[in-house]
Design a protein around this motif. Sequence first.
Motif, PDB file in Angstrom:
ATOM      1  N   LYS A  53       0.816  -1.219   0.000  1.00  0.00           N
ATOM      2  CA  LYS A  53       0.000   0.000   0.000  1.00  0.00           C
ATOM      3  C   LYS A  53       0.848   1.267   0.000  1.00  0.00           C
ATOM      4  CE  LYS A  53      -3.852  -2.397   0.651  1.00  0.00           C
ATOM      5  NZ  LYS A  53      -4.521  -2.878  -0.542  1.00  0.00           N
ATOM      6  N   ILE A  54       2.007   1.228   0.649  1.00  0.00           N
ATOM      7  CA  ILE A  54       2.814   2.452   0.729  1.00  0.00           C
ATOM      8  C   ILE A  54       3.866   2.475  -0.370  1.00  0.00           C
ATOM      9  CG2 ILE A  54       4.319   3.868   2.187  1.00  0.00           C
ATOM     10  CD1 ILE A  54       2.985   2.610   4.635  1.00  0.00           C
ATOM     11  N   LEU A  55       4.533   1.337  -0.579  1.00  0.00           N
ATOM     12  CA  LEU A  55       5.672   1.333  -1.504  1.00  0.00           C
ATOM     13  C   LEU A  55       5.301   0.841  -2.905  1.00  0.00           C
ATOM     14  CD1 LEU A  55       8.296  -0.082   1.026  1.00  0.00           C
ATOM     15  CD2 LEU A  55       7.881   2.304   0.421  1.00  0.00           C
ATOM     16  N   GLY A  56       4.078   0.372  -3.085  1.00  0.00           N
ATOM     17  CA  GLY A  56       3.639  -0.030  -4.419  1.00  0.00           C
ATOM     18  C   GLY A  56       4.278  -1.311  -4.927  1.00  0.00           C
ATOM     19  N   LEU A  57       4.690  -2.177  -4.019  1.00  0.00           N
ATOM     20  CA  LEU A  57       5.244  -3.467  -4.448  1.00  0.00           C
ATOM     21  C   LEU A  57       4.097  -4.438  -4.758  1.00  0.00           C
ATOM     22  CD1 LEU A  57       8.159  -3.421  -1.943  1.00  0.00           C
ATOM     23  CD2 LEU A  57       8.446  -3.778  -4.390  1.00  0.00           C
ATOM     24  N   PRO A  58       4.365  -5.418  -5.618  1.00  0.00           N
ATOM     25  CA  PRO A  58       3.276  -6.319  -6.025  1.00  0.00           C
ATOM     26  C   PRO A  58       2.838  -7.262  -4.903  1.00  0.00           C
ATOM     27  CG  PRO A  58       5.349  -6.972  -7.049  1.00  0.00           C
ATOM     28  CD  PRO A  58       5.623  -5.695  -6.335  1.00  0.00           C
ATOM     29  N   GLN A  59       1.592  -7.758  -5.028  1.00  0.00           N
ATOM     30  CA  GLN A  59       1.096  -8.769  -4.087  1.00  0.00           C
ATOM     31  C   GLN A  59       1.850 -10.073  -4.281  1.00  0.00           C
ATOM     32  OE1 GLN A  59      -3.089  -9.454  -4.609  1.00  0.00           O
ATOM     33  NE2 GLN A  59      -3.628  -7.935  -3.077  1.00  0.00           N
ATOM     34  N   ASP A  60       1.777 -10.919  -3.264  1.00  0.00           N
ATOM     35  CA  ASP A  60       2.316 -12.271  -3.417  1.00  0.00           C
ATOM     36  C   ASP A  60       1.537 -12.998  -4.494  1.00  0.00           C
ATOM     37  OD1 ASP A  60       3.648 -12.912  -0.476  1.00  0.00           O
ATOM     38  OD2 ASP A  60       1.991 -11.494  -0.443  1.00  0.00           O
ATOM     39  N   HIS A  61       2.125 -14.068  -4.959  1.00  0.00           N
ATOM     40  CA  HIS A  61       1.408 -14.984  -5.840  1.00  0.00           C
ATOM     41  C   HIS A  61       0.268 -15.605  -5.038  1.00  0.00           C
ATOM     42  CE1 HIS A  61       0.499 -17.958  -8.750  1.00  0.00           C
ATOM     43  NE2 HIS A  61       0.953 -18.967  -8.031  1.00  0.00           N
ATOM     44  N   ARG A  62      -0.939 -15.495  -5.535  1.00  0.00           N
ATOM     45  CA  ARG A  62      -2.094 -16.041  -4.801  1.00  0.00           C
ATOM     46  C   ARG A  62      -2.845 -17.029  -5.682  1.00  0.00           C
ATOM     47  NH1 ARG A  62      -4.256 -10.779  -1.374  1.00  0.00           N
ATOM     48  NH2 ARG A  62      -2.309 -10.571  -0.214  1.00  0.00           N
ATOM     49  N   PRO A  63      -2.586 -18.321  -5.461  1.00  0.00           N
ATOM     50  CA  PRO A  63      -3.184 -19.346  -6.324  1.00  0.00           C
ATOM     51  C   PRO A  63      -4.709 -19.389  -6.229  1.00  0.00           C
ATOM     52  CG  PRO A  63      -1.485 -20.281  -4.897  1.00  0.00           C
ATOM     53  CD  PRO A  63      -1.722 -18.899  -4.432  1.00  0.00           C
TER      54      PRO A  63
ATOM     55  N   LYS B 158      -6.699 -16.834  -6.241  1.00  0.00           N
ATOM     56  CA  LYS B 158      -7.311 -15.611  -6.754  1.00  0.00           C
ATOM     57  C   LYS B 158      -8.311 -15.925  -7.876  1.00  0.00           C
ATOM     58  CE  LYS B 158      -5.895 -10.932  -6.688  1.00  0.00           C
ATOM     59  NZ  LYS B 158      -4.796 -10.020  -6.585  1.00  0.00           N
ATOM     60  N   GLY B 159      -9.540 -15.422  -7.717  1.00  0.00           N
ATOM     61  CA  GLY B 159     -10.556 -15.587  -8.752  1.00  0.00           C
ATOM     62  C   GLY B 159     -11.164 -16.980  -8.822  1.00  0.00           C
ATOM     63  N   VAL B 160     -10.665 -17.890  -7.999  1.00  0.00           N
ATOM     64  CA  VAL B 160     -11.176 -19.263  -8.023  1.00  0.00           C
ATOM     65  C   VAL B 160     -12.409 -19.338  -7.110  1.00  0.00           C
ATOM     66  CG1 VAL B 160     -10.608 -21.678  -7.491  1.00  0.00           C
ATOM     67  CG2 VAL B 160      -8.831 -20.123  -8.354  1.00  0.00           C
ATOM     68  N   PRO B 161     -13.507 -19.948  -7.585  1.00  0.00           N
ATOM     69  CA  PRO B 161     -14.670 -20.096  -6.683  1.00  0.00           C
ATOM     70  C   PRO B 161     -14.236 -20.779  -5.383  1.00  0.00           C
ATOM     71  CG  PRO B 161     -15.270 -20.731  -8.904  1.00  0.00           C
ATOM     72  CD  PRO B 161     -13.791 -20.480  -8.918  1.00  0.00           C
ATOM     73  N   PHE B 162     -14.790 -20.316  -4.265  1.00  0.00           N
ATOM     74  CA  PHE B 162     -14.335 -20.792  -2.955  1.00  0.00           C
ATOM     75  C   PHE B 162     -14.380 -22.309  -2.849  1.00  0.00           C
ATOM     76  CE2 PHE B 162     -15.089 -21.919   1.509  1.00  0.00           C
ATOM     77  CZ  PHE B 162     -13.927 -21.397   2.050  1.00  0.00           C
ATOM     78  N   ASN B 163     -15.460 -22.903  -3.374  1.00  0.00           N
ATOM     79  CA  ASN B 163     -15.610 -24.357  -3.209  1.00  0.00           C
ATOM     80  C   ASN B 163     -14.712 -25.166  -4.148  1.00  0.00           C
ATOM     81  OD1 ASN B 163     -16.959 -23.861  -5.541  1.00  0.00           O
ATOM     82  ND2 ASN B 163     -19.005 -24.359  -4.725  1.00  0.00           N
ATOM     83  N   GLN B 164     -13.905 -24.478  -4.961  1.00  0.00           N
ATOM     84  CA  GLN B 164     -12.950 -25.209  -5.805  1.00  0.00           C
ATOM     85  C   GLN B 164     -11.501 -24.991  -5.366  1.00  0.00           C
ATOM     86  OE1 GLN B 164     -13.723 -24.472 -10.006  1.00  0.00           O
ATOM     87  NE2 GLN B 164     -15.923 -24.592  -9.593  1.00  0.00           N
ATOM     88  N   ILE B 165     -11.305 -24.220  -4.275  1.00  0.00           N
ATOM     89  CA  ILE B 165      -9.953 -24.024  -3.756  1.00  0.00           C
ATOM     90  C   ILE B 165      -9.542 -25.287  -2.999  1.00  0.00           C
ATOM     91  CG2 ILE B 165      -8.519 -22.669  -2.163  1.00  0.00           C
ATOM     92  CD1 ILE B 165     -10.505 -20.324  -2.683  1.00  0.00           C
ATOM     93  N   PRO B 166      -8.394 -25.888  -3.327  1.00  0.00           N
ATOM     94  CA  PRO B 166      -7.972 -27.085  -2.587  1.00  0.00           C
ATOM     95  C   PRO B 166      -7.868 -26.767  -1.099  1.00  0.00           C
ATOM     96  CG  PRO B 166      -6.550 -26.684  -4.490  1.00  0.00           C
ATOM     97  CD  PRO B 166      -7.425 -25.489  -4.346  1.00  0.00           C
ATOM     98  N   ALA B 167      -8.410 -27.623  -0.268  1.00  0.00           N
ATOM     99  CA  ALA B 167      -8.416 -27.370   1.181  1.00  0.00           C
ATOM    100  C   ALA B 167      -7.015 -27.546   1.750  1.00  0.00           C
ATOM    101  CB  ALA B 167      -9.392 -28.305   1.872  1.00  0.00           C
TER     102      ALA B 167
END
Lengths: 364, 401
Positions: free
Chosen positions: B380-390, B392-401
Amino acid sequence: MSILYDEGQQAIASESRRVVEARSDKARALALLETVGAYDHAFWQTAIEQGWTGLAIPEAFGGIGLSLVELGIVAQACGGSTAGAPFLTSNDGAAAALLGSENEELKAEWLPRLASGEVIAALAFGEGQSPLPSRPLVRFTAAGLAGEKPGVPAAAHARIAVVWALAEGEPALVLCDLTDVSKSVIEGFDNSRGYADLTFAATPGQVIATGAHASALARDVLARMAVVTAHEQVGGAEALMTIARDYAVTRKAFGQQIGAFQSVKHRIAEMYGLIEIARANCIHAASREGQADFLKAAAAARLSATEAYDTAARDCVQIHGGIGVTWETGLHLHMRRARSLAVEQGNMFFWEDLLAGQLTGVAA
Amino acid sequence: MSDVEDFRARARAWLAEQATTYGKEARRGLSVEDDLALGRRYMAARHDAGFAGINWAVEIGGQGLTNLHKVAFEGEEMAWGMPVVYFGISLGMPVPILIHYGQDRDWVKERVRKALRGEEIWCQLFSEPSGGSDLAALRTKAEQDGNGWKLNGQKVWTSWAQYCDYGVIVARNDPNVAKHKGLTYFWVDMKAPGVEVRPIKLAGGDSHVNEVFFDDVKMTDEQRMGAVGGGFGVALHTLMIERYIATDSAGFGPHLDLFIDLAREIEVNEKPALEDGRIRSAIARNYAMRSGLEAITARAMKMMEAGMQPGPEGSLQKLVAVRSRQRLSELAIDLQGNAGFASDPHAFVKESWTASWLNAPTGRIAGGSDEVLLNTIAEKILGLPQDHRPDKGVPFNQIPA
């Protein structure tokens, strides 16, 4: 309490940064590293043209009559570009010593020339490891100054020096002309700092202050220079953080910007933390000039700014990987400067002890 | 004297009068229940004296003053060790969010009054076994049930839930969409059938956090705050709402002066500790860090006074202060040698190095772990990218537990 920069101070910040950035040149700075006994004339000329040389010297003596706050702001800009001469700090320190003197003739003779930048001054306080020994070995007698001051910043180019000496068993601050003093210029890792060993032998001098007055004045002058230097360190650290951030969003590895890896982004976020703490301490210290807590504030600024610059230098190079250690990339300009500024105006052993003494009332 | 300074002086005078009844010395040795009861009486007195809801609107029962007044009062109050810890979260996040989103305004006003007087306490039911820092990974289900809702699942690390009357909760209403899109925000009655609270004893020995279980707990649609599926946004709003809080450069542990007092009485290898370079270094470094944080706070206050938004560097306070408190507490115990083994389990964290040390890890995790705070600064302050988030955008019930 602390202060917020007013409009005028903000203007000095943006203007000094713009000027310094426009006129600094990496190739010139790199060349200076390999030249012993030289400094960046273009930088000093800029400082003179911009009036920075007389920024904190009263108008009555040809200066601009602003304060340590404004000088700190300019020093921060200079630190960002690893400015190629240490005279902004040393001249202001010499002026502060003279302003603390009761010798009006001495003030009238030298202050206007320091304000104009025509004369370069060095402060020869330290001996051995100590930046301000309680009983200096350099003596001042009717025969003049005698003894040696090692590794004095700015001394290679200075016309005058303010010398911390012992006069009839009492500490004294003595002003002397360096024209006939033997200078041995030091070949070092940051050559534009103008380090030289000074050897005094029957060197004529004029007393600025003696006894308890001299002790208090010398300590205040050193603290003042430490605050200017701390601003310079923050400027350097900030520049490194920006360089590291820019590289981390540009460079890719394993299919993503390296700044997305927490090992990299957390390093940069930690830099930010150290820099903001140091910056806050610097602004606070500059605003406490002349107050009872000035020494404490100066020590806090000095300790935190040194930590910020050292860490930023270490980690910025690390984040760059191989390209970070090349001569041409020039990150070593900051790495070297972080070290030279960490020692000039007193190393951490001095400032930690001074601050602990102020806080506990117990001497080391 | 500025308006705020005048207010601060009045607050200080009032607090000084209350100290013998409610302050640190009055609380010493009390059980949690007795301390809470004392706290409720203090809150009522504070409300009567006009120091409650300082920066809240008059219409809702506040004092209608500025954030600066609130921070000034809290700064003064902290010095007396008043029994306010039970009400901090309640008044810090859930109740302000209720004021913002609560649908029945008369009911909201009544809750606000009772919460300000310490008669009712609200908790914040966010973290779950499956997600703390990763809030949107939560699994507690809110299913439509007639005109209302039915709640099933488990929350954890809920502070003071065992004493709470109400809570705010984020639950998953739709597992078929991306994880932060299928969440809805409600208030919930903690005394409702199907709510079970089980305290968790922490490493320091106290049990202020809880597991909270929801078994077919009924909620009306009136209890919903914000849109269906808009819960993540309301949760972020909740976490942002308490931006102007009093800071403590001691990381809510003992002040540096106490360390110096301790060192003054101790010898290290038969020499005074205060003459030992390692101790002097620790003192100097700690002071430099704290004075920097305090200067950041002082500047933030000045910016608020000038009607400006304080800089983002305020976000460093907890990260830096608590970490350093942990180290200084360790050092204080080391410094005492064998005498450092003794420990009073009821000692105040701000007075005891052992209590401070034992509870410091909680401080580095609760309310944003060090790692999450560093991410926030970087992104938020330094404008660095987010971590890799596998996920992201995946329906909740399809995220591997």
